[in-house]
Design an enzyme around this catalytic site. Sequence first.
Site, PDB file in Angstrom:
ATOM      1  N   GLU A 106       0.886  -1.164   0.000  1.00 26.27           N
ATOM      2  CA  GLU A 106       0.000   0.000   0.000  1.00 26.27           C
ATOM      3  C   GLU A 106       0.922   1.212   0.000  1.00 26.27           C
ATOM      4  O   GLU A 106       1.409   1.630   1.038  1.00 26.27           O
ATOM      5  CB  GLU A 106      -0.889  -0.068   1.247  1.00 26.27           C
ATOM      6  CG  GLU A 106      -2.182   0.673   1.074  1.00 26.27           C
ATOM      7  CD  GLU A 106      -2.099   2.042   1.682  1.00 26.27           C
ATOM      8  OE1 GLU A 106      -1.899   2.990   0.898  1.00 26.27           O
ATOM      9  OE2 GLU A 106      -2.200   2.174   2.899  1.00 26.27           O
ATOM     10  N   CYS A 156      -2.047   8.809   2.454  1.00 25.97           N
ATOM     11  CA  CYS A 156      -1.779   8.341   1.083  1.00 25.97           C
ATOM     12  C   CYS A 156      -2.983   8.645   0.206  1.00 25.97           C
ATOM     13  O   CYS A 156      -2.860   8.715  -1.003  1.00 25.97           O
ATOM     14  CB  CYS A 156      -1.403   6.875   1.070  1.00 25.97           C
ATOM     15  SG  CYS A 156      -2.587   5.873   1.895  1.00 25.97           S
TER      16      CYS A 156
HETATM   17  C1  UN1 Z   1      -3.137   5.865   4.540  1.00 27.73           C
HETATM   18  O1  UN1 Z   1      -3.042   7.065   4.345  1.00 27.73           O
HETATM   19  O2  UN1 Z   1      -2.107   5.143   4.580  1.00 27.73           O
HETATM   20  O3  UN1 Z   1      -9.037   6.310   3.452  1.00 27.73           O
HETATM   21  C2  UN1 Z   1      -4.402   5.165   4.808  1.00 27.73           C
HETATM   22  C3  UN1 Z   1      -8.365   6.901   4.306  1.00 27.73           C
HETATM   23  C4  UN1 Z   1      -8.017   6.169   5.579  1.00 27.73           C
HETATM   24  C5  UN1 Z   1      -6.802   5.332   5.384  1.00 27.73           C
HETATM   25  C6  UN1 Z   1      -5.617   6.046   4.812  1.00 27.73           C
HETATM   26  N1  UN1 Z   1      -9.131   5.348   5.982  1.00 27.73           N
HETATM   27  O4  UN1 Z   1      -7.973   8.048   4.153  1.00 27.73           O
END
Ligand code: UN1
Length: 509
Positions: free
Chosen positions: A265, A299
């Site tokens: 990820e 992310c």
């Molecule tokens: C991340 O930034 O690694 O959808 C995960 C989202 C959160 C998860 C982000 N539930 O922004």
Amino acid sequence: MSDALSTELLNRLGIAADQSGVYCGGWQAAHGPPLVSTNPATGQPLGRVLTASREDYDRVAEQSGRAFVRWREMPPPARGEVVRRLGEALRRHKQDLGLLVTLEVGKIRSEGLGEVQEMIDMCDFATGLSRQLHGLTIASERPRHRMFEQWHPLGPVGVITAFNFPVAVWAWNAALAAVCGDPVVWKPSPLAPLCAVAVQRIIDRELAEDALQGVFNLCLSHDAELGRWMAADRRLPLISATGSCAMGRSVAATVAARLGRVLLELGGNNAVVVTQSADLDLALRAVLFAAVGTAGQRCTTLRRLLLHESVAETMIERLVAAYGSIPSGEPWRDDVLLGPLISQQAVERMLAAVDAIRVQGGQILAGGQRLERPGYFVQPTLARVRPDLPIVAEETFAPILYVMTYRDLDEAIAIQNGVDQGLSSAIFTDRVREAEQFLSPAGSDCGIANVNIGTSGAEIGGAFGGEKDTGGGREAGSDAWKAYMRRQTCTVNYGHSLPLAQGVRFEIP
Ligand code: UN1
């Protein structure tokens, strides 16, 4: 927050000074270098932990392998009961753990709590899943044969998490791995060690019985070396890693060389398309949360805003006004929406990106500077750019939003897809044709595609992850659990003859 209050919090969570960062069926001596955790809102140290040496790590990997032999025999619903208890314990500690997330990584209070809620949701989901690890029954072409598939535990899973979701992403992995019958060896980010110690403390207090020894393990690190040991370690059949594309490439190559499995990820470069028919009030609110929330350090953060030329000037005007009035400051204060970046280095990377925008011909419309105060605070930044500027192709982990215009939806989709990353995307439209085109096979190429909501803040019920340089992994909901198990295809002959598949004959004369 005063030193006394934060010391009180650390005490309530059981985090004393010089905390060992190695846990495997109990806290163990750690022999690696010490690591100091910093509060990014003040730049002051929060606590000190000890990291794992190579020998410490080897001991943990070994013991997690022994735990696997016991854990895989426990019926999945009984494993689900353990995860249910973990969820209950997290409910009881939600306030404190959420506040620790705020102190250690600078998320605002509501987002710190939201992160713990994400863990709780994951535990609930995995508990239900523990009774639904279904395989298929498949029609056999042979008489009196039954064919089916079943899912078995895989082995200890190496979980490498990033600072920005210091506890939720562990829960995505750990809750699924646990019900699937896999122990977890966790390497949290060196920027968020106390959050990890606090989670492990909760486990130590509430899930300490013999049957669970070695199921939830922790190894703190002060750099990337532990991650390399894990990637190369055949004792960990699956490595689940969250972080930069560069980190993912290196982990993937090392794990591939031993034919192990990865679940990656990695970075995003997420876009929102605002069409001519969009509800601009809705779009504005969504854009602000997605671009400025978590100080741009998700992310899923919105990095590219693609405005139809007919709405561009109105949206830009409203955004500039909003960017000028976002309350920033100490993230534990209720009125604050923008906390600090994680580190001095993150501030420097952001300022370098702002320079690059200017040098490459972009225009800063709002923000662009650091704040002169203790801690790692920056202004939320809005930049008008052409979509093909080299800096726009990069993920800068900071609240910089690139604004660009387009003429028709085909062009917008081409711009949206024209980057290496493929995590999250969204369209704002009131026209069903536009929405469906965006969601069609020729539309967004991302793992997440939304209509009339922003790019960040996904629920755990869906599979989370992205395509292309984002790494292709899927975590959390839906059938993401399958990555944590091995599939076995079984054919049973309950007849008295031995027909061969495909009509092959093999008769000894
Ligand atoms: C991340 O930034 O690694 O959808 C995960 C989202 C959160 C998860 C982000 N539930 O922004």
